[in-house]
Design a protein around this motif. Sequence first.
Motif, mmCIF file in Angstrom:
data_model
loop_
_atom_site.group_PDB
_atom_site.id
_atom_site.type_symbol
_atom_site.label_atom_id
_atom_site.label_comp_id
_atom_site.label_asym_id
_atom_site.label_seq_id
_atom_site.Cartn_x
_atom_site.Cartn_y
_atom_site.Cartn_z
ATOM 1 N N ALA A 248 42.390 45.157 40.730
ATOM 2 C CA ALA A 248 42.159 46.596 40.548
ATOM 3 C C ALA A 248 42.280 46.990 39.081
ATOM 4 O O ALA A 248 41.482 47.781 38.568
ATOM 5 N N LEU A 249 43.253 46.432 38.389
ATOM 6 C CA LEU A 249 43.421 46.751 36.970
ATOM 7 C C LEU A 249 42.247 46.222 36.144
ATOM 8 O O LEU A 249 41.779 46.887 35.205
ATOM 9 N N ARG A 250 41.749 45.033 36.468
ATOM 10 C CA ARG A 250 40.579 44.499 35.768
ATOM 11 C C ARG A 250 39.361 45.393 36.010
ATOM 12 O O ARG A 250 38.551 45.632 35.101
ATOM 13 N N ALA A 251 39.261 45.913 37.235
ATOM 14 C CA ALA A 251 38.137 46.800 37.545
ATOM 15 C C ALA A 251 38.206 48.077 36.718
ATOM 16 O O ALA A 251 37.169 48.645 36.335
ATOM 17 N N LEU A 252 39.422 48.549 36.421
ATOM 18 C CA LEU A 252 39.571 49.754 35.605
ATOM 19 C C LEU A 252 39.074 49.548 34.175
ATOM 20 O O LEU A 252 38.797 50.516 33.465
ATOM 21 N N GLN A 253 38.964 48.298 33.749
ATOM 22 C CA GLN A 253 38.449 48.000 32.413
ATOM 23 C C GLN A 253 36.929 48.004 32.353
ATOM 24 O O GLN A 253 36.343 47.975 31.274
ATOM 25 N N SER A 254 36.301 48.031 33.514
ATOM 26 C CA SER A 254 34.848 47.906 33.573
ATOM 27 C C SER A 254 34.152 49.161 33.048
ATOM 28 O O SER A 254 34.681 50.277 33.131
ATOM 29 N N SER A 255 32.957 48.957 32.534
ATOM 30 C CA SER A 255 32.136 50.097 32.107
ATOM 31 C C SER A 255 31.354 50.681 33.286
ATOM 32 O O SER A 255 30.748 51.755 33.167
ATOM 33 N N ASP A 256 31.401 49.982 34.419
ATOM 34 C CA ASP A 256 30.706 50.452 35.615
ATOM 35 C C ASP A 256 31.583 51.459 36.360
ATOM 36 O O ASP A 256 32.721 51.162 36.734
ATOM 37 N N GLU A 257 31.049 52.653 36.585
ATOM 38 C CA GLU A 257 31.816 53.733 37.208
ATOM 39 C C GLU A 257 32.263 53.364 38.618
ATOM 40 O O GLU A 257 33.398 53.686 39.037
ATOM 41 N N ASP A 258 31.400 52.695 39.382
ATOM 42 C CA ASP A 258 31.778 52.306 40.745
ATOM 43 C C ASP A 258 32.959 51.338 40.745
ATOM 44 O O ASP A 258 33.867 51.440 41.580
ATOM 45 N N LYS A 259 32.929 50.395 39.804
ATOM 46 C CA LYS A 259 34.034 49.437 39.722
ATOM 47 C C LYS A 259 35.326 50.132 39.302
ATOM 48 O O LYS A 259 36.418 49.825 39.810
ATOM 49 N N ARG A 260 35.218 51.092 38.370
ATOM 50 C CA ARG A 260 36.421 51.818 37.952
ATOM 51 C C ARG A 260 37.000 52.611 39.116
ATOM 52 O O ARG A 260 38.217 52.685 39.297
ATOM 53 N N GLN A 261 36.120 53.198 39.918
ATOM 54 C CA GLN A 261 36.590 53.939 41.083
ATOM 55 C C GLN A 261 37.269 53.009 42.088
ATOM 56 O O GLN A 261 38.295 53.353 42.688
ATOM 57 N N GLU A 262 36.701 51.823 42.231
ATOM 58 C CA GLU A 262 37.306 50.827 43.125
ATOM 59 C C GLU A 262 38.691 50.433 42.623
ATOM 60 O O GLU A 262 39.641 50.284 43.402
ATOM 61 N N GLY A 263 38.792 50.276 41.312
ATOM 62 C CA GLY A 263 40.091 49.939 40.725
ATOM 63 C C GLY A 263 41.108 51.047 40.925
ATOM 64 O O GLY A 263 42.267 50.796 41.256
ATOM 65 N N THR A 264 40.672 52.287 40.737
ATOM 66 C CA THR A 264 41.565 53.430 40.943
ATOM 67 C C THR A 264 42.077 53.462 42.381
ATOM 68 O O THR A 264 43.265 53.692 42.623
ATOM 69 N N SER A 265 41.183 53.218 43.325
ATOM 70 C CA SER A 265 41.579 53.220 44.744
ATOM 71 C C SER A 265 42.595 52.120 45.039
ATOM 72 O O SER A 265 43.547 52.324 45.798
ATOM 73 N N GLY A 266 42.391 50.954 44.424
ATOM 74 C CA GLY A 266 43.322 49.849 44.643
ATOM 75 C C GLY A 266 44.707 50.145 44.114
ATOM 76 O O GLY A 266 45.716 49.865 44.774
ATOM 77 N N ILE A 267 44.784 50.729 42.915
ATOM 78 C CA ILE A 267 46.082 51.074 42.333
ATOM 79 C C ILE A 267 46.749 52.176 43.148
ATOM 80 O O ILE A 267 47.959 52.144 43.414
ATOM 81 N N GLU A 268 45.953 53.156 43.548
ATOM 82 C CA GLU A 268 46.509 54.256 44.339
ATOM 83 C C GLU A 268 47.079 53.731 45.657
ATOM 84 O O GLU A 268 48.139 54.180 46.118
ATOM 85 N N ASP A 269 46.417 52.766 46.259
ATOM 86 C CA ASP A 269 46.886 52.209 47.531
ATOM 87 C C ASP A 269 48.265 51.579 47.383
ATOM 88 O O ASP A 269 49.171 51.843 48.190
#
Length: 361
Positions: A248-269
């Motif tokens: 999830a943290l690696r996804a937050l580094q992405s420039s892709d908005e969908d991946k960042r949203q996925e990362g945010t959801s993972g951390i929030e969980d």
Amino acid sequence: MRTALVIGTGLIGTSAALALSQRGVVVHLADHDPEQARTAAALGAGTDEAPDGPVDLAIVAAPPAHVATVLADAMRRGVARGYIDVASVKGGPRRELEALGLDLASYIGTHPMSGREKSGPLAATGDLFEGRPWVLTPTRDTDTEVLNLALELVSHCRAVPVVMDADAHDRAVALVSHMPHLVSSMVAARLQNAEEAAVRLCGQGIRDVTRIAASEPGMWIDILSANPGPVADLLSDVAADLDETVRALRALQSSDEDKRQEGTSGIEDILRRGNAGQVRVPGKHGSAPRAYEVVAVLIDDQPGQLARIFADAGRAGVNIEDVRIEHATGQQAGLVQLMVEPQAAPVLTAALRERGWAIRQ
């Protein structure tokens, strides 16, 4: 109970002996290191002289790996009417005693859920167990007299008796004690080679997480060696959560908005699941957790400051439910966080301000 024999005069054994001695029980002390038994005796925990005959209760306070051997020796010598141990693992020692062919009617495994980062008799106190759970693991074969002796011990130590199955106890302590200790040690290990500038920024959060990592490694090797399976299972679950959190943290580094949203959801969980688990931790005296208001007071690092705050709170008629102290980095000052009932917070704040204390909002 009039007489007791404590075999093993470390922190737990000496603390139990102190509590019993303070309540009029004649306590005899024994240890594989006679000097340690003499130290405990000098502290008022009892006498290091051997009893003339069988005592009412023998309390074995040896490491889990040695509990069965020490118990078997004591039982074969007939040193007591009843026998207990206070090791942090219960299933293994009982199975070892059964394998040795001993009659276990006079034995009950117990575990006081209390301790300190320090070990040895000099760290012992007579109130170590006060208000803390003390697990008893009787079976259908346990003699009623022995169970009553164990309950009397718990009462003398002002602990709270909790009856459990031995293996259920081992799974429970793996969750609430053994696994957290290893996780704390893993976090603390990150600090070993960290830059000094980073370590100087340590605040109360890192102190809370790493506090128990200061415990004696040898003692914990004994404990974990006696309960490896349940602890490994829990750490496997933690490892899975760590893997998901890293992704999830690696996804937050992405420039892709969908991946960042996925990362945010993972951390929030993980954070929300942490919230849900934390609120289940029992509150004061083992009661349901309660929400307290925090009154934060700035103090100088000088003798008598805490005593003055508590005295002023008492004069205001406010009971301090809990307290935490956060020391300022590089300064002789700190922040005292006083936890009080919500309705008492404004009263305490006003009273402390009136007496000249600096309150941080």
